[in-house]
Motif scaffolding. Sequence first.
Motif, PDB file in Angstrom:
ATOM      1  N   ARG A 138      24.506  86.136 -93.670  1.00 38.16           N
ATOM      2  CA  ARG A 138      23.179  85.183 -93.619  1.00 38.16           C
ATOM      3  C   ARG A 138      23.027  84.746 -95.198  1.00 38.16           C
ATOM      4  O   ARG A 138      22.817  83.336 -94.894  1.00 38.16           O
ATOM      5  N   ILE A 139      23.510  85.159 -95.979  1.00 41.08           N
ATOM      6  CA  ILE A 139      23.212  84.912 -97.233  1.00 41.08           C
ATOM      7  C   ILE A 139      24.449  84.315 -97.682  1.00 41.08           C
ATOM      8  O   ILE A 139      24.393  82.418 -98.497  1.00 41.08           O
ATOM      9  N   CYS A 140      25.522  83.812 -96.880  1.00 41.27           N
ATOM     10  CA  CYS A 140      27.033  83.479 -97.494  1.00 41.27           C
ATOM     11  C   CYS A 140      26.709  81.519 -96.580  1.00 41.27           C
ATOM     12  O   CYS A 140      26.875  80.824 -96.900  1.00 41.27           O
ATOM     13  N   CYS A 141      25.072  82.077 -95.384  1.00 39.61           N
ATOM     14  CA  CYS A 141      25.540  80.418 -94.874  1.00 39.61           C
ATOM     15  C   CYS A 141      24.302  80.007 -95.462  1.00 39.61           C
ATOM     16  O   CYS A 141      23.794  78.776 -95.165  1.00 39.61           O
ATOM     17  N   ASP A 142      23.242  80.341 -96.100  1.00 37.06           N
ATOM     18  CA  ASP A 142      22.544  79.869 -96.854  1.00 37.06           C
ATOM     19  C   ASP A 142      22.759  78.471 -98.055  1.00 37.06           C
ATOM     20  O   ASP A 142      23.848  78.745 -98.501  1.00 37.06           O
ATOM     21  N   LEU A 143      22.280  77.775 -97.724  1.00 39.73           N
ATOM     22  CA  LEU A 143      22.419  76.345 -98.680  1.00 39.73           C
ATOM     23  C   LEU A 143      21.645  76.293 -99.712  1.00 39.73           C
ATOM     24  O   LEU A 143      22.374  74.847-100.604  1.00 39.73           O
ATOM     25  N   ARG A 144      20.615  77.691-100.239  1.00 37.77           N
ATOM     26  CA  ARG A 144      20.019  77.376-101.237  1.00 37.77           C
ATOM     27  C   ARG A 144      21.060  77.384-102.409  1.00 37.77           C
ATOM     28  O   ARG A 144      20.497  77.364-103.672  1.00 37.77           O
ATOM     29  N   HIS A 145      22.621  77.830-101.735  1.00 37.17           N
ATOM     30  CA  HIS A 145      23.327  78.208-103.294  1.00 37.17           C
ATOM     31  C   HIS A 145      24.729  77.742-102.927  1.00 37.17           C
ATOM     32  O   HIS A 145      24.699  77.581-101.534  1.00 37.17           O
ATOM     33  N   ARG A 146      25.698  77.950-103.776  1.00 39.10           N
ATOM     34  CA  ARG A 146      26.851  78.040-103.821  1.00 39.10           C
ATOM     35  C   ARG A 146      28.230  78.567-104.384  1.00 39.10           C
ATOM     36  O   ARG A 146      27.432  78.952-105.086  1.00 39.10           O
ATOM     37  N   ASN A 147      29.505  78.281-104.492  1.00 39.61           N
ATOM     38  CA  ASN A 147      30.103  79.756-104.771  1.00 39.61           C
ATOM     39  C   ASN A 147      29.516  80.582-105.032  1.00 39.61           C
ATOM     40  O   ASN A 147      29.217  81.605-105.730  1.00 39.61           O
ATOM     41  N   LEU A 148      29.778  81.782-104.000  1.00 39.01           N
ATOM     42  CA  LEU A 148      29.480  83.222-103.688  1.00 39.01           C
ATOM     43  C   LEU A 148      30.454  83.549-104.605  1.00 39.01           C
ATOM     44  O   LEU A 148      31.645  83.011-103.661  1.00 39.01           O
ATOM     45  N   ALA A 149      30.837  84.274-105.416  1.00 40.32           N
ATOM     46  CA  ALA A 149      31.028  85.671-105.284  1.00 40.32           C
ATOM     47  C   ALA A 149      31.127  86.715-105.767  1.00 40.32           C
ATOM     48  O   ALA A 149      29.839  87.127-105.869  1.00 40.32           O
ATOM     49  N   LEU A 150      31.725  87.605-104.673  1.00 43.99           N
ATOM     50  CA  LEU A 150      30.985  89.038-104.236  1.00 43.99           C
ATOM     51  C   LEU A 150      32.302  89.932-105.457  1.00 43.99           C
ATOM     52  O   LEU A 150      33.828  90.632-105.670  1.00 43.99           O
ATOM     53  N   LEU A 151      31.135  90.732-105.842  1.00 40.90           N
ATOM     54  CA  LEU A 151      31.500  91.053-106.675  1.00 40.90           C
ATOM     55  C   LEU A 151      32.663  92.507-106.840  1.00 40.90           C
ATOM     56  O   LEU A 151      33.068  93.239-107.578  1.00 40.90           O
ATOM     57  N   GLU A 152      31.221  93.191-106.257  1.00 38.07           N
ATOM     58  CA  GLU A 152      31.689  95.108-105.563  1.00 38.07           C
ATOM     59  C   GLU A 152      30.611  95.176-104.238  1.00 38.07           C
ATOM     60  O   GLU A 152      29.450  94.727-103.821  1.00 38.07           O
ATOM     61  N   ILE A 153      31.412  95.948-103.676  1.00 33.02           N
ATOM     62  CA  ILE A 153      31.029  96.113-102.208  1.00 33.02           C
ATOM     63  C   ILE A 153      31.403  98.028-102.380  1.00 33.02           C
ATOM     64  O   ILE A 153      32.231  98.423-102.651  1.00 33.02           O
ATOM     65  N   GLU A 154      30.248  98.899-102.496  1.00 37.43           N
ATOM     66  CA  GLU A 154      30.839 100.187-102.971  1.00 37.43           C
ATOM     67  C   GLU A 154      29.637 100.877-101.615  1.00 37.43           C
ATOM     68  O   GLU A 154      28.456 100.744-101.483  1.00 37.43           O
ATOM     69  N   PRO A 155      30.556 101.994-101.444  1.00 40.69           N
ATOM     70  CA  PRO A 155      29.957 102.887-100.344  1.00 40.69           C
ATOM     71  C   PRO A 155      28.564 103.962-102.129  1.00 40.69           C
ATOM     72  O   PRO A 155      29.057 103.985-102.475  1.00 40.69           O
ATOM     73  N   ALA A 156      27.284 103.852-101.092  1.00 40.79           N
ATOM     74  CA  ALA A 156      26.534 104.281-102.046  1.00 40.79           C
ATOM     75  C   ALA A 156      26.028 105.842-101.563  1.00 40.79           C
ATOM     76  O   ALA A 156      25.623 106.102-100.906  1.00 40.79           O
ATOM     77  N   ASP A 157      25.498 107.059-102.449  1.00 41.11           N
ATOM     78  CA  ASP A 157      25.175 108.360-102.249  1.00 41.11           C
ATOM     79  C   ASP A 157      23.142 107.934-101.996  1.00 41.11           C
ATOM     80  O   ASP A 157      23.000 108.824-101.546  1.00 41.11           O
ATOM     81  N   GLU A 158      22.826 107.310-102.695  1.00 36.93           N
ATOM     82  CA  GLU A 158      21.694 107.024-102.798  1.00 36.93           C
ATOM     83  C   GLU A 158      21.318 105.388-103.672  1.00 36.93           C
ATOM     84  O   GLU A 158      22.038 104.999-104.071  1.00 36.93           O
ATOM     85  N   ARG A 159      19.576 104.922-102.880  1.00 39.64           N
ATOM     86  CA  ARG A 159      19.555 103.477-103.599  1.00 39.64           C
ATOM     87  C   ARG A 159      19.430 103.678-105.180  1.00 39.64           C
ATOM     88  O   ARG A 159      18.283 104.162-105.926  1.00 39.64           O
ATOM     89  N   ILE A 160      19.849 102.754-105.837  1.00 33.25           N
ATOM     90  CA  ILE A 160      19.694 102.961-106.989  1.00 33.25           C
ATOM     91  C   ILE A 160      18.088 101.827-107.454  1.00 33.25           C
ATOM     92  O   ILE A 160      17.085 102.114-108.189  1.00 33.25           O
ATOM     93  N   PHE A 161      18.072 100.874-106.094  1.00 35.89           N
ATOM     94  CA  PHE A 161      16.771  99.687-106.190  1.00 35.89           C
ATOM     95  C   PHE A 161      15.793 100.904-104.660  1.00 35.89           C
ATOM     96  O   PHE A 161      15.408  99.710-104.320  1.00 35.89           O
TER      97      PHE A 161
END
Length: 162
Positions: free
Chosen positions: A80-103
């Motif tokens: 959904r984010i990738c298709c959102d026209l309110r921004h451009r030049n999207l750069a995926l910096l990190e995707i990783e498994p997480a043991d717990e939520r930081i946020f």
Amino acid sequence: GTGARGMTERFDLTDQPGAPLLRLFYTSSAIARLGARELALACEKRNREAGITGVLLRVDATYLQVIEGAPKAIAETFERICCDLRHRNLALLEIEPADERIFGDWSMGHVGDSESLTIALRDDLEDIRLLAGVNAHNTVLRMRQLLDAVRARDLEVRNRAA
């Protein structure tokens, strides 16, 4: 605007023990004059329903966002984010498994884009934006520290006003 203050309410979310979690961090260029607060609030209901937590920062015309949740929810949300026209030049910096939520406290915490930002907070946001290109993992941790600092400052301001 409330800018740095308007964080979404505390978000109580209990993940199933051992359930897989993913954390995804990306940056993009804002096209619309939409601030971090407005964008976070617009996404809050859907994020809450999908079990997504995270943070959205806006530094000048750059969005920095971390989302975390179940892999399927992350994939659907990022699509959904990738298709959102309110921004451009999207750069995926990190995707990783997480043991717990930081946020885990925020369906979408947010900081940025307000005239009311202190000089120190502007400097912190700029530091985070620069760090994002160098060390994504440390940037995510700095984003959490920033949310904690803003929340503590807001409590202090509210307590003084009371």
